[in-house]
Design an enzyme around this catalytic site. Structure first.
Site, PDB file in Angstrom:
ATOM      1  CG  ASP A   1      14.212  -0.476   5.339  1.00  0.00           C
ATOM      2  OD1 ASP A   1      15.407  -0.633   5.642  1.00  0.00           O
ATOM      3  OD2 ASP A   1      13.345  -0.257   6.195  1.00  0.00           O
TER       4      ASP A   1
ATOM      5  CE  LYS B   1      -3.074  -2.335   3.178  1.00  0.00           C
ATOM      6  NZ  LYS B   1      -3.506  -2.350   4.593  1.00  0.00           N
TER       7      LYS B   1
END
Ligand code: PRP
Length: 189
Positions: free
Chosen positions: A118, A58
């Site tokens: 990340d 999302k």
């Protein structure tokens, strides 16, 4: 691209549910300016042919909706859903594909849109899956890149900002599904 580094000591934002943000890493103005630059860069990079902007949900939903409005050429939009984090603040390392795009990917120019790189595990896994669909081209646009990913197999062609190695929320990024709706990107205390 450097961040604004604005201290958030004085932030009184009802959206934070009493949580303290350490600082605002990127404010609305800085984000809007950079997204507009990215849109221009992407427009110039695809002078002709089709373009499928594939948002990874999302986290990318706000970035993607702002970005596509800054790309001034024809395009289509679809989404992918994967999941790598649970409710914690540390990546679990597992990536699950929950929703597959409906659009035909073979022979298409795909731009995969990510909110943040990340550990890089999500990208490594998804890019491998997408490459198997034989797109004509496959590039990555990431709003944020922590530059800490070891063993990243695919580098993003378009990057909004180098991001601090902190837990970031807002502008689509969450903590336990909260704070996605903050118009700025903040680091949680
Ligand atoms: C987060 C984020 C990136 C991914 C980056 O997604 O939105 O997609 O993790 O982490 P990595 O580089 O360590 O793999 P998440 O799985 O939390 O889902 P979400 O987009 O629904 O928040």
């Amino acid at each position: 691209m450097s961040n604004t580094g604005k201290p958030a000591g004085g932030i009184d934002d009802p959206r934070l549910e009493g949580r303290t943000v350490k600082r605002i890493a990127f404010d609305e103005k800085v984000i809007a300016k950079r997204v507009s630059e990215l849109g221009r860069q992407i427009t110039d990079s695809y002078p002709d042919g089709d373009l499928l902007v594939l948002g990874l949900l999302k986290g990318s939903f706000i970035f993607l909706s702002d970005l596509v409005r800054q790309i001034t050429r024809p395009l289509q939009v679809d989404f992918l859903v994967a999941s790598s984090y649970g409710d914690g603040t540390v990546s679990s390392g597992t990536v699950k594909l929950v929703y597959d795009p409906e659009t035909e990917l073979e022979g298409t120019n795909i731009l995969l849109v990510e909110d943040i790189v990340d550990s890089g595990r999500t990208l490594n896994r998804l890019m491998t899956i997408l490459k198997e669909r034989k797109p004509r081209s496959l590039e990555i646009c990431a709003l944020l890149h922590k530059r800490i990913a070891e063993g990243l197999k695919f580098e993003a062609k378009f990057v909004g900002f180098d991001a601090p190695n902190e837990f970031l929320v807002g502008y689509g990024l969450d903590h336990a599904e909260n704070f996605r709706h903050l118009p700025y990107i903040a680091s949680l205390q």
